[in-house]
Scaffold this motif. Structure first.
Motif, short mmCIF file in Angstrom:
data_model
loop_
_atom_site.label_atom_id
_atom_site.label_comp_id
_atom_site.label_asym_id
_atom_site.label_seq_id
_atom_site.Cartn_x
_atom_site.Cartn_y
_atom_site.Cartn_z
N ALA A 337 0.84 -1.21 0.00
CA ALA A 337 0.00 0.00 0.00
C ALA A 337 0.87 1.24 0.00
O ALA A 337 1.97 1.26 0.57
CB ALA A 337 -0.92 0.00 1.22
N LEU A 338 0.36 2.29 -0.62
CA LEU A 338 1.04 3.58 -0.70
C LEU A 338 0.09 4.67 -0.23
O LEU A 338 -1.07 4.71 -0.63
CB LEU A 338 1.47 3.86 -2.15
CG LEU A 338 2.11 5.21 -2.44
CD1 LEU A 338 3.48 5.32 -1.77
CD2 LEU A 338 2.25 5.42 -3.96
N VAL A 339 0.60 5.56 0.63
CA VAL A 339 -0.20 6.68 1.11
C VAL A 339 0.28 7.96 0.44
O VAL A 339 1.49 8.23 0.40
CB VAL A 339 -0.10 6.80 2.65
CG1 VAL A 339 -0.82 8.05 3.14
CG2 VAL A 339 -0.70 5.56 3.30
N THR A 344 0.58 14.76 -4.02
CA THR A 344 1.36 13.66 -4.60
C THR A 344 0.48 12.59 -5.25
O THR A 344 0.95 11.51 -5.55
CB THR A 344 2.24 13.00 -3.51
OG1 THR A 344 1.41 12.53 -2.43
CG2 THR A 344 3.24 14.00 -2.96
N ARG A 345 -0.79 12.94 -5.48
CA ARG A 345 -1.73 12.00 -6.07
C ARG A 345 -1.25 11.49 -7.43
O ARG A 345 -1.29 10.30 -7.73
CB ARG A 345 -3.09 12.67 -6.22
CG ARG A 345 -4.18 11.77 -6.78
CD ARG A 345 -5.43 12.60 -7.05
NE ARG A 345 -5.87 13.32 -5.87
CZ ARG A 345 -6.45 14.52 -5.90
NH1 ARG A 345 -6.63 15.14 -7.05
NH2 ARG A 345 -6.84 15.10 -4.79
N ARG A 349 -0.22 7.52 -9.14
CA ARG A 349 -0.60 6.92 -10.43
C ARG A 349 0.63 6.52 -11.23
O ARG A 349 0.68 5.46 -11.86
CB ARG A 349 -1.47 7.90 -11.22
CG ARG A 349 -2.86 8.12 -10.64
CD ARG A 349 -3.76 8.81 -11.63
NE ARG A 349 -3.32 10.19 -11.86
CZ ARG A 349 -3.79 11.26 -11.21
NH1 ARG A 349 -4.71 11.09 -10.26
NH2 ARG A 349 -3.36 12.47 -11.49
N ALA A 350 1.66 7.39 -11.19
CA ALA A 350 2.89 7.10 -11.93
C ALA A 350 3.59 5.86 -11.38
O ALA A 350 4.14 5.06 -12.14
CB ALA A 350 3.82 8.31 -11.87
N VAL A 351 3.56 5.71 -10.07
CA VAL A 351 4.16 4.54 -9.44
C VAL A 351 3.49 3.26 -9.94
O VAL A 351 4.15 2.29 -10.33
CB VAL A 351 4.05 4.63 -7.90
CG1 VAL A 351 4.26 3.26 -7.26
CG2 VAL A 351 5.06 5.62 -7.35
N ASN A 352 2.17 3.25 -9.95
CA ASN A 352 1.46 2.04 -10.38
C ASN A 352 1.64 1.77 -11.87
O ASN A 352 1.68 0.61 -12.29
CB ASN A 352 -0.02 2.14 -10.01
CG ASN A 352 -0.28 1.66 -8.60
OD1 ASN A 352 0.52 0.94 -8.02
ND2 ASN A 352 -1.41 2.05 -8.04
N ASP A 353 1.76 2.83 -12.66
CA ASP A 353 2.05 2.62 -14.08
C ASP A 353 3.39 1.93 -14.25
O ASP A 353 3.54 1.00 -15.05
CB ASP A 353 2.05 3.96 -14.82
CG ASP A 353 0.65 4.55 -14.97
OD1 ASP A 353 -0.33 3.80 -14.80
OD2 ASP A 353 0.55 5.77 -15.25
N LEU A 363 -0.04 -1.02 -6.43
CA LEU A 363 -0.23 -0.78 -5.00
C LEU A 363 -1.65 -0.27 -4.74
O LEU A 363 -2.23 0.43 -5.57
CB LEU A 363 0.77 0.25 -4.50
CG LEU A 363 2.25 -0.07 -4.71
CD1 LEU A 363 3.11 1.08 -4.19
CD2 LEU A 363 2.62 -1.37 -4.02
N ASP A 364 -2.20 -0.61 -3.58
CA ASP A 364 -3.43 0.04 -3.13
C ASP A 364 -3.04 1.44 -2.66
O ASP A 364 -2.18 1.58 -1.78
CB ASP A 364 -4.07 -0.75 -2.00
CG ASP A 364 -4.68 -2.06 -2.47
OD1 ASP A 364 -4.87 -2.21 -3.69
OD2 ASP A 364 -4.95 -2.94 -1.63
N VAL A 365 -3.64 2.46 -3.25
CA VAL A 365 -3.26 3.84 -2.96
C VAL A 365 -4.33 4.50 -2.10
O VAL A 365 -5.53 4.44 -2.41
CB VAL A 365 -3.06 4.64 -4.26
CG1 VAL A 365 -2.69 6.09 -3.95
CG2 VAL A 365 -1.97 4.00 -5.13
N PHE A 366 -3.89 5.13 -1.01
CA PHE A 366 -4.79 5.81 -0.07
C PHE A 366 -4.40 7.28 0.00
O PHE A 366 -3.23 7.60 0.22
CB PHE A 366 -4.69 5.17 1.32
CG PHE A 366 -5.16 3.75 1.37
CD1 PHE A 366 -6.45 3.45 1.80
CD2 PHE A 366 -4.33 2.70 0.99
CE1 PHE A 366 -6.89 2.12 1.84
CE2 PHE A 366 -4.75 1.39 1.04
CZ PHE A 366 -6.05 1.10 1.46
N GLU A 367 -5.38 8.14 -0.15
CA GLU A 367 -5.12 9.58 -0.10
C GLU A 367 -5.65 10.18 1.20
O GLU A 367 -6.82 10.02 1.53
CB GLU A 367 -5.78 10.28 -1.30
CG GLU A 367 -5.48 11.78 -1.34
CD GLU A 367 -6.09 12.46 -2.56
OE1 GLU A 367 -6.45 13.65 -2.46
OE2 GLU A 367 -6.20 11.79 -3.62
N VAL A 368 -4.79 10.88 1.91
CA VAL A 368 -5.19 11.49 3.17
C VAL A 368 -5.89 12.81 2.93
O VAL A 368 -5.70 13.45 1.89
CB VAL A 368 -3.98 11.72 4.11
CG1 VAL A 368 -3.28 10.42 4.43
CG2 VAL A 368 -3.00 12.71 3.50
#
Length: 408
Positions: A337-339, A344-345, A349-353, A363-368
């Motif tokens: 998971a990535l927060v 940094t949203r 997306r770039a990381v998962n690409d 990664l499961d991405v969570f935005e605070v």
């Protein structure tokens, strides 16, 4: 340890229902209490630490080893309280970052799983009990978090009930003087109607490996929210387990920060990493000896990274140097998971690409949530430039201006 060097505690009553409450509702409930506690600590002239404990039945599940929580609900509550803290400190000219010097208040928000109907066997004293999350119950909190400089408690029916329950547990660990027990004004409790009656919010059972990235220069409330929100995603093995969960914090390397404004005041990577681990110790470390008797924070340096372990090595924290936009997210396949923040949203997306290109699972991405005073203030002029006042750039600017004043 001298008493004025100890942290202080503010016990806030359970947040208004339903959760997540709007920022206006949280502000009405908590702003008076937070203002009173922060003002009191500023008036001492010391460099103060404040633990803001929010007892709330946040955990779900029948079995201790498989507790779940609603991450969105939990991080929203933490974000709302840090927003109020940052706004009040901005209005009162209180520095909020770690190690900010005289008159500063370094506040930490801690969620405590507690139901008002729960009865504790106080005659045996509080004990440390862990579950599969970083959130502890009230007895464990009382057992591991002590002794205190001041204990601030809210003068309301709900606040007094919580205070009396806590004192029965805490007095086993610390002899408290009357002057240390400080009542503070309570706010208005407004139970807002549910907008969606579709049932319980989605629950998370956590992840073995969670990642987060940032600069973490002059660690302030925005950073604390990010770190806490990410830690809430960890699935913590049982204390008797030989396994551990891993929290990876990518911290921007010094070379990438040379073009920052007031770059000469940017803290070194080592200092930023140490501050991150020191902050995390407040929400991850559990010791029946409390602040005084627990061993000094052990930070292991390995291949340039900093590592620390908490709760019988069931939680490991690793601070790594980031030299590019991706960091460990594209070099470690085992991250789950990535927060991210709103800023940094796109990076998420770039990381998962990139991971998809490499044939790895995304990664499961969570935005605070963001710290936004405009959501809780009807008078924007009071919080003008609020966002910039709590930024690392603003803190560096203040340090630069202070140096100029000294040289005059």
């Amino acid at each position: 340890m001298q008493r004025d060097k100890l942290p202080s505690l503010l016990l806030l009553p359970c947040p208004p229902q339903p959760q997540p409450s709007s920022r206006h509702v949280l502000d009405a409930a908590y702003c008076p209490s937070l203002t009173a506690a922060l003002s009191k600590l500023k008036s001492t002239g010391a460099e103060s630490k404040l633990i803001v404990a929010v007892p709330y039945p946040i955990l779900h599940g029948q079995f201790v080893r498989s507790k779940t929580l609603s991450w969105s609900e939990a991080q929203s509550l933490v974000a709302g309280i840090y927003t109020i803290i940052a706004m009040v400190c901005s209005q009162l000219s209180i520095a909020t970052e770690i190690n900010a010097g005289s008159g500063s208040v370094d506040a930490t928000v801690v969620l405590v799983d507690h139901n008002r109907s729960k009865v504790f066997a106080s005659e045996s004293g509080p004990t440390i009990e862990t579950n599969s999350t970083i959130v502890v119950d009230l007895a464990t909190f009382a057992s591991a978090y002590h002794p205190w400089n001041y204990i601030f408690h809210v003068s309301s029916e709900q606040g007094l009930q919580l205070y009396q329950t806590y004192l029965k547990l805490a007095e086993v660990k610390q002899t408290l003087l009357h002057e240390q027990l400080v009542p503070v004004e309570g706010g208005l409790t407004m139970n807002s109607p549910k907008e969606d009656d579709s049932g319980s919010p989605p629950q998370s059972s956590g992840y073995p490996v969670v990642c987060l990235g940032g600069t973490f220069d002059y660690l302030h409330p925005g950073h604390k929210l990010l770190l806490t929100a990410a830690a809430l995603l960890l699935r913590v093995p049982h204390k008797d387990s030989s396994q551990s969960c891993l929290f990876i914090i990518g911290i921007t390397g010094d070379e990438l920060l040379k073009s920052k404004k007031y770059a000469e005041y940017v803290q070194t990577w080592d200092e930023r990493a140490r501050n991150v681990i020191a902050f995390l110790s407040r929400i991850l470390q559990l010791s029946e000896q409390g602040w005084k008797g627990s061993p000094a924070l052990q930070i292991e340096e390995k291949d340039g990274d900093f590592q620390a372990a908490f709760r019988n090595d069931t939680i490991r924290v690793q601070c790594v140097r980031i030299q590019d936009a991706f960091g460990p997210t594209v070099t470690r396949e085992d991250i789950d998971a990535l927060v991210v923040s709103a800023e940094t949203r796109s990076g998420g997306r770039a990381v998962n690409d990139r991971r998809t290109e490499q044939g790895w699972k995304p990664l499961d991405v969570f935005e605070v949530d963001v710290l936004d005073a405009e959501e809780i203030s009807d008078e924007p002029t009071k919080t003008e430039n609020y966002a910039t006042k709590i930024s690392s750039t603003a803190i560096r600017k203040l340090k630069a201006e202070a140096k100029v004043e000294v040289q005059k």
